[in-house]
Design an enzyme around this catalytic site. Structure first.
Site, PDB file in Angstrom:
ATOM      1  N   PRO A 266       0.785  -1.374   0.084  1.00 63.85           N
ATOM      2  CA  PRO A 266       0.087  -0.006   0.133  1.00 63.85           C
ATOM      3  C   PRO A 266       0.807   1.243   0.105  1.00 63.85           C
ATOM      4  O   PRO A 266       1.546   1.435   0.901  1.00 63.85           O
ATOM      5  CB  PRO A 266      -0.772  -0.356   1.368  1.00 63.85           C
ATOM      6  CG  PRO A 266      -0.558  -1.491   1.673  1.00 63.85           C
ATOM      7  CD  PRO A 266       0.502  -2.044   1.139  1.00 63.85           C
ATOM      8  N   GLU A 267       0.751   2.090  -0.879  1.00 64.44           N
ATOM      9  CA  GLU A 267       1.186   3.427  -0.984  1.00 64.44           C
ATOM     10  C   GLU A 267       0.187   4.433  -0.931  1.00 64.44           C
ATOM     11  O   GLU A 267      -0.992   3.842  -0.550  1.00 64.44           O
ATOM     12  CB  GLU A 267       1.786   3.643  -2.381  1.00 64.44           C
ATOM     13  CG  GLU A 267       2.986   2.883  -2.435  1.00 64.44           C
ATOM     14  CD  GLU A 267       4.486   3.367  -3.004  1.00 64.44           C
ATOM     15  OE1 GLU A 267       4.554   4.602  -2.942  1.00 64.44           O
ATOM     16  OE2 GLU A 267       5.100   2.676  -3.734  1.00 64.44           O
TER      17      GLU A 267
END
Length: 272
Positions: free
Chosen positions: A2-3
């Site tokens: 997850p960015e």
DNA sequence: ATATGAGCCTGTATGC
DNA sequence: TGCATACAGGCTCATA
């Protein structure tokens, strides 16, 4: 992994299920996250109502009517689903937020790099938040800001861009993408980049992030019916994981090497 | 002060 | 087929 776009999409997906709901109970099945989840956390948040769901960097903040905030980080492999009690728990479902609506927000994280903290209402801040740089999509993130901060720095531009004290939310994937888009060699000393090029870099970072958030928004309509958030968006990436393949702009094979312990892909011709 | 490397974890891919 | 090993990475901490 997850960015920022994934976290923001998660926030948006969660919002309709969380807002205004009372937390019936918080179940912690495995406390061993990046930092151990505090043992008294469940009783501290039980019965509280979720008033807002916000985001700072890659932290999701559940703002409660007590003034406390629950701070959730997805780490590398974390994801969240909205389910009901009849949905069987999966391997690595570590935390559950039971809502009075009957819905359950389940946090799954195989690698356990994620974290869950409580920010007390009377606390001035939190060590994990206190030294964060500006949001990349805010007005504070400008070419002038980067250029000024980079003065005298000899470290590589990519490490500079990924430093959360400089700007938050730019992880390895989007750092690679943004530098390529801006035509900046990832190994170039941060202090040796012109103001004009830093302006271009800011634009590139924002364009890449906005595109990813939009891709997430279309991928993901409803958290409950889609069984939760896919960790990756199938967004078109120009350089990441494309080492050896031709540069989409000039056709030259992309180089791949490790820089600051991170896989780095760039075009020798387009990036200087 | 900045810069670099270690380490936390487990699923997946690769090599023998 | 099985086993061992490498790799992936966000983030903080320790060390140069």
């Amino acid at each position: 992994m997850p960015e920022l776009p994934e976290v923001e999409t998660t926030r948006r997906g969660l919002e309709p299920h969380a807002l205004g709901r009372r937390i019936e109970a918080l179940h912690v099945h495995d406390r061993r996250l990046r930092w151990p989840v505090a043992e008294n956390l469940p009783r501290q948040v039980a019965g509280r109502r979720i008033e807002f769901l916000t985001r700072r960097a890659k932290y999701l903040l559940f703002e409660l009517d007590s003034g406390d905030r629950l701070m959730l980080h997805l780490g590398m492999s974390g994801s969240v689903r909205v389910v009901t009690a009849s949905t069987p728990r999966r391997l690595h479902d570590h935390v559950e937020l039971h809502l009075e609506s009957g819905r359950i927000i389940r946090f799954n994280d195989p690698r356990r790099f994620g974290s869950l903290h409580r920010l007390a209402a009377d606390a001035a801040g939190h060590p994990l938040l206190d030294h964060l740089g500006p949001e990349p999509l805010s007005d504070a993130f400008t070419g002038e800001y980067l250029h000024g901060l980079a003065r005298g720095r000899r470290g590589p531009a990519k490490a500079f861009l990924m430093d959360s004290r400089v700007v938050v939310g730019v992880g390895n994937i989007y750092a690679n993408e943004a530098l390529h888009r801006a035509g900046i060699h990832p190994g170039r000393a941060a202090g040796r980049i012109s103001l004009a090029r830093y302006r271009g870099l800011v634009e590139a970072v924002q364009a890449v992030l906005v595109a990813a958030i939009e891709a997430g928004g279309t991928t993901l309509r409803d958290f409950a019916s889609t069984e939760g958030a896919p960790v990756y968006f199938r967004q078109r990436l120009d350089v990441y994981a494309r080492g050896g393949l031709p540069c989409r702009r000039c056709g030259v094979p992309l180089r791949e090497r490790r820089l600051g312990q991170r896989s780095t892909v760039y075009c020798l011709r387009c990036q200087r």
